[in-house]
Write a protein that holds these residues in place. Structure first.
Motif, mmCIF file in Angstrom:
data_model
loop_
_atom_site.group_PDB
_atom_site.id
_atom_site.type_symbol
_atom_site.label_atom_id
_atom_site.label_comp_id
_atom_site.label_asym_id
_atom_site.label_seq_id
_atom_site.Cartn_x
_atom_site.Cartn_y
_atom_site.Cartn_z
ATOM 1 N N GLN A 65 32.846 68.810 92.462
ATOM 2 C CA GLN A 65 31.386 68.809 92.379
ATOM 3 C C GLN A 65 30.866 67.376 92.383
ATOM 4 N N VAL A 66 29.799 67.159 93.144
ATOM 5 C CA VAL A 66 29.210 65.818 93.209
ATOM 6 C C VAL A 66 28.680 65.428 91.832
ATOM 7 N N TRP A 67 29.060 64.242 91.387
ATOM 8 C CA TRP A 67 28.730 63.755 90.033
ATOM 9 C C TRP A 67 27.885 62.491 90.147
ATOM 10 N N GLY A 93 19.781 47.252 101.053
ATOM 11 C CA GLY A 93 18.873 48.218 100.448
ATOM 12 C C GLY A 93 19.414 48.787 99.159
ATOM 13 N N LYS A 94 18.699 49.799 98.641
ATOM 14 C CA LYS A 94 19.048 50.460 97.379
ATOM 15 C C LYS A 94 19.450 51.900 97.675
ATOM 16 N N TYR A 95 20.541 52.354 97.037
ATOM 17 C CA TYR A 95 21.059 53.695 97.278
ATOM 18 C C TYR A 95 21.471 54.339 95.956
ATOM 19 N N SER A 96 21.410 55.674 95.926
ATOM 20 C CA SER A 96 22.040 56.405 94.827
ATOM 21 C C SER A 96 23.540 56.437 95.067
ATOM 22 N N PHE A 97 24.281 56.316 93.974
ATOM 23 C CA PHE A 97 25.738 56.276 94.068
ATOM 24 C C PHE A 97 26.300 57.510 93.373
ATOM 25 N N ILE A 110 30.100 58.160 97.419
ATOM 26 C CA ILE A 110 28.971 58.563 98.254
ATOM 27 C C ILE A 110 27.785 57.629 98.017
ATOM 28 N N LEU A 111 27.188 57.136 99.092
ATOM 29 C CA LEU A 111 25.899 56.456 99.028
ATOM 30 C C LEU A 111 24.860 57.385 99.637
ATOM 31 N N ASN A 112 23.800 57.628 98.881
ATOM 32 C CA ASN A 112 22.761 58.573 99.291
ATOM 33 C C ASN A 112 21.420 57.853 99.342
ATOM 34 N N ARG A 113 20.612 58.185 100.332
ATOM 35 C CA ARG A 113 19.352 57.461 100.561
ATOM 36 C C ARG A 113 18.273 57.785 99.532
ATOM 37 N N ASP A 127 21.227 63.710 103.106
ATOM 38 C CA ASP A 127 20.662 62.387 102.844
ATOM 39 C C ASP A 127 21.739 61.328 102.616
ATOM 40 N N ASP A 128 23.009 61.715 102.741
ATOM 41 C CA ASP A 128 24.085 60.740 102.562
ATOM 42 C C ASP A 128 24.048 59.691 103.667
#
Length: 285
Positions: A65-67, A93-97, A110-113, A127-128
């Protein structure tokens, strides 16, 4: 009118947003780590949960599961310039990790926008920006989740996530030489007659074996403006790197002759200059 007067005045109740908050420490306090790699700033903004006696991997953080790679809001990673993550290009830029932990196989980083979610709530793989496989390694005990950098060099570093007894890492590469050359050209455009800046620019290019013709142009102009031992020695090294040892010898001898024997910097450099000169002479003749 009497009925209205006896109704409770709900509008006067205190909004929830205005209820005072007790100054209590967070269970997962915010943390921030910043590392400059060459000329690129890389930062991670996260909340750090503790183990607190819990089974982490496979239970609190389920397999497959993505955490959120931390606690509370998204863990955010920011790059001030384009980089490569495990060889894959990533724009500035800035990404969710996020992390996808898996039992008995490679994990995925994973880097997500989208950077405005609460943790992994609302996460959508469409959105990855990037997914890279990484190995999960056994590590010493980390009671609190921590991000940390290691193997920091001018062009690369490793970003590590450690919690409980596991660590995952990724390699971050920067194109520092391209950034430096661009900065050199901008600086010299504003100060084209500064012999010291020209020499410094040529020296950087020589040290890193970059753009030999540009380095030669810079060092020739530096020598034309002010003929001193430092820029002659840089030119000698540049010529030697091109295997033009006979001409390198000429400039090396000139550099040694121009040097001030009472100057501490020159005196410290002189033994190395003589060793290099001897080596070039052996290769030239």
């Amino acid at each position: 009118m009497l009925g209205l007067a006896s109704a409770p005045v709900l509008a006067q109740q205190q909004p929830a947003a205005d209820i005072p908050q007790l100054p209590l420490p967070q269970a997962s306090p915010r943390a921030y780590v910043l590392q400059t790699i060459g000329l690129t700033d890389v930062s991670v903004d996260y909340h750090a949960p503790g183990v607190r006696g819990r089974q982490i991997w496979g239970q609190l953080v389920p397999w497959g599961q993505v955490w959120r790679a931390g606690a509370n809001e998204n863990t955010l990673i920011t790059f001030s310039a384009p980089v490569k993550i495990n060889g894959e290009p990533v724009p500035a830029g800035k990404y969710s990790f996020y992390v996808l932990p898996q039992d008995n196989q490679d994990w995925q980083l994973i880097l997500n926008r989208v950077t405005t979610h609460w943790g992994s709530e609302g996460y959508d793989a469409k959105d990855d920006l990037l997914r890279v496989p990484v190995s999960s390694e056994t590590a010493p005990m980390y009671e609190t989740l921590v991000y940390w950098f290691s193997e920091v060099k001018p062009t690369t570093a490793r970003l590590n996530l450690s919690w409980e007894k596991r660590t995952v890492s990724m390699t971050i590469e920067t194109n520092v030489h391209e950034q430096v050359v661009k900065g050199i050209q901008q600086t010299l455009a504003a100060a084209p007659s500064n012999w010291q800046l020209l020499a410094q620019a040529a020296d950087y290019l020589v040290q890193n074996n970059l753009q030999g013709e540009l380095a030669l142009r810079y060092i020739n102009e530096s020598i034309r403006l002010k003929d001193v031992y430092t820029n002659n020695w840089i030119k000698a090294r540049l010529l030697a790197s091109k295997q033009d040892y006979s001409t390198a010898i000429v400039y090396a001898r000139k550099a040694i002759k121009l040097g001030d024997k009472s100057d501490d910097t020159f005196k410290a450099q002189l033994p190395g200059m003589r060793v290099a000169l001897t080596d070039w002479q052996a290769k030239a003749y």
